[in-house]
Design an enzyme around this catalytic site. Structure first.
Site, PDB file in Angstrom:
ATOM      1  N   ASP A  43       0.832  -1.208   0.000  1.00 10.76           N
ATOM      2  CA  ASP A  43       0.000   0.000   0.000  1.00 10.76           C
ATOM      3  C   ASP A  43       0.860   1.248   0.000  1.00 10.76           C
ATOM      4  O   ASP A  43       2.035   1.205   0.356  1.00 10.76           O
ATOM      5  CB  ASP A  43      -0.799   0.045   1.323  1.00 10.76           C
ATOM      6  CG  ASP A  43      -1.986  -0.872   1.294  1.00 10.76           C
ATOM      7  OD1 ASP A  43      -2.305  -1.381   0.219  1.00 10.76           O
ATOM      8  OD2 ASP A  43      -2.593  -1.060   2.367  1.00 10.76           O
ATOM      9  N   LYS A  64      -3.127   3.759  -2.737  1.00 13.93           N
ATOM     10  CA  LYS A  64      -3.594   5.083  -3.143  1.00 13.93           C
ATOM     11  C   LYS A  64      -3.513   6.022  -1.958  1.00 13.93           C
ATOM     12  O   LYS A  64      -3.526   5.616  -0.821  1.00 13.93           O
ATOM     13  CB  LYS A  64      -5.033   5.006  -3.625  1.00 13.93           C
ATOM     14  CG  LYS A  64      -6.008   4.615  -2.534  1.00 13.93           C
ATOM     15  CD  LYS A  64      -7.424   4.734  -3.007  1.00 13.93           C
ATOM     16  CE  LYS A  64      -8.364   4.182  -1.959  1.00 13.93           C
ATOM     17  NZ  LYS A  64      -9.752   4.208  -2.321  1.00 13.93           N
ATOM     18  N   MET A 174      -9.529   7.517   8.509  1.00 13.76           N
ATOM     19  CA  MET A 174      -9.864   8.220   7.260  1.00 13.76           C
ATOM     20  C   MET A 174     -10.785   9.402   7.555  1.00 13.76           C
ATOM     21  O   MET A 174     -11.709   9.691   6.790  1.00 13.76           O
ATOM     22  CB  MET A 174     -10.508   7.252   6.247  1.00 13.76           C
ATOM     23  CG  MET A 174      -9.532   6.184   5.773  1.00 13.76           C
ATOM     24  SD  MET A 174     -10.313   4.897   4.808  1.00 13.76           S
ATOM     25  CE  MET A 174     -10.824   3.757   6.087  1.00 13.76           C
TER      26      MET A 174
END
Ligand code: SAM
Length: 260
Positions: A43, A64, A174
């Site tokens: 990742d 990402k 997040m």
């Protein structure tokens, strides 16, 4: 679809948790497997210093970061299967722990259906690394008995009217871009304006930043955070009377942030 029979000619895939970033916060098992890996699919949250643990491996970046193009999940699944057909040890290296907000379910399903042997190696999830970095336990006797790890990030097509959990301590993954909305929802749900909030950016890395706020401050957003951000909230995050920041041990940028 039924799982295929075990493909005895294929290699084995290991889903390994890299921890929050610092290379010495991966498990010994994870580090040992990295040193033996033929291929490592990693990742974006996996740091360069972590990848130094597998100099011999072919490294494939599949992650990402906010807004940048990511490798579609079905293509990652296919790459895992293709690599396992060619190599003995394939590592899928994920930030934190693979079983939390890591799309492990999709990868495990694809590998199981293809009959590829797979094993999961846990990692330190960011919530626990951030609690350590800030010296603020997520539970506290007589104050906080439950912790919710949650995200407001939704899959395409999923309603974003997700409820904020009702636990004593909340840890939002997040949550950087969601900070304003989260604060508004919590204030509307009756959490006090002075509810303690601790934000950790780039946890365990050289550029780690710690920001101590109140819920009413979070309503202004976290616009200047560029790295990955973890938002922790609750009475357990209120600083102890004895608490002093160990500023001399923190990177200069953190000291600046704390004294701003
Ligand atoms: C896709 S989730 C992956 C979580 C990961 N599996 C874990 O257990 O920590 C990515 C989010 O984890 C958090 N995160 C991961 N690494 C971080 C770090 N070093 N510092 C702060 N937050 C981090 C941030 O909230 C980021 O947006």
């Amino acid at each position: 679809m039924q799982p295929s029979h075990h493909n005895s000619k294929a290699g084995k895939v290991y889903l390994i948790g890299a921890g929050p970033g610092a290379a010495d916060l991966i498990t010994l098992r994870g580090a040992r497997l990295l040193a033996q890996a033929d291929v490592v699919l990693h990742d974006a949250l996996v740091t360069e210093e972590m990848l130094e643990l597998c100099p011999q491996a072919i490294k494939i970046a599949v992650g990402k970061r906010c807004g940048k193009l990511s490798t579609a999940q079905h293509f990652i699944n296919k790459q895992l299967i293709d690599n396992a057909q060619k190599h003995a040890i394939v590592v899928r290296l994920k930030g934190g722990d693979p079983m939390l907000f890591g799309r492990a379910d999709e990868e495990l399903s694809a590998l199981e259906l293809a009959g590829i042997e797979v094993e999961v190696v846990p990692g330190i999830t960011t919530a626990l690394a951030a609690a350590a970095a800030t010296r603020q336990p997520l539970t506290k006797r007589g104050v906080a008995r439950s912790v919710a790890l949650f995200t407001s990030s939704t899959a395409p097509g999923e309603s974003n009217e997700t409820r904020v959990p009702d636990s004593d301590t909340l840890v939002q993954y997040m949550g950087g871009k969601e900070a304003i909305l989260t604060a508004q929802r919590l204030l509307a749900a009756g959490r006090p304006a002075d509810w303690p909030v601790v934000v950790v950016e780039n946890c365990s890395r050289a550029d780690q930043r710690i920001l101590r706020l109140q819920l009413s401050d979070l309503e202004q957003g976290l616009a200047d955070c560029e790295g990955p951000v973890l938002v922790m909230m609750g009475e357990s995050l209120r600083t102890r009377d004895s608490f002093t920041e160990q500023q001399s041990e923190l990177p200069a940028v953190t000291r600046a942030y704390l004294t701003a």
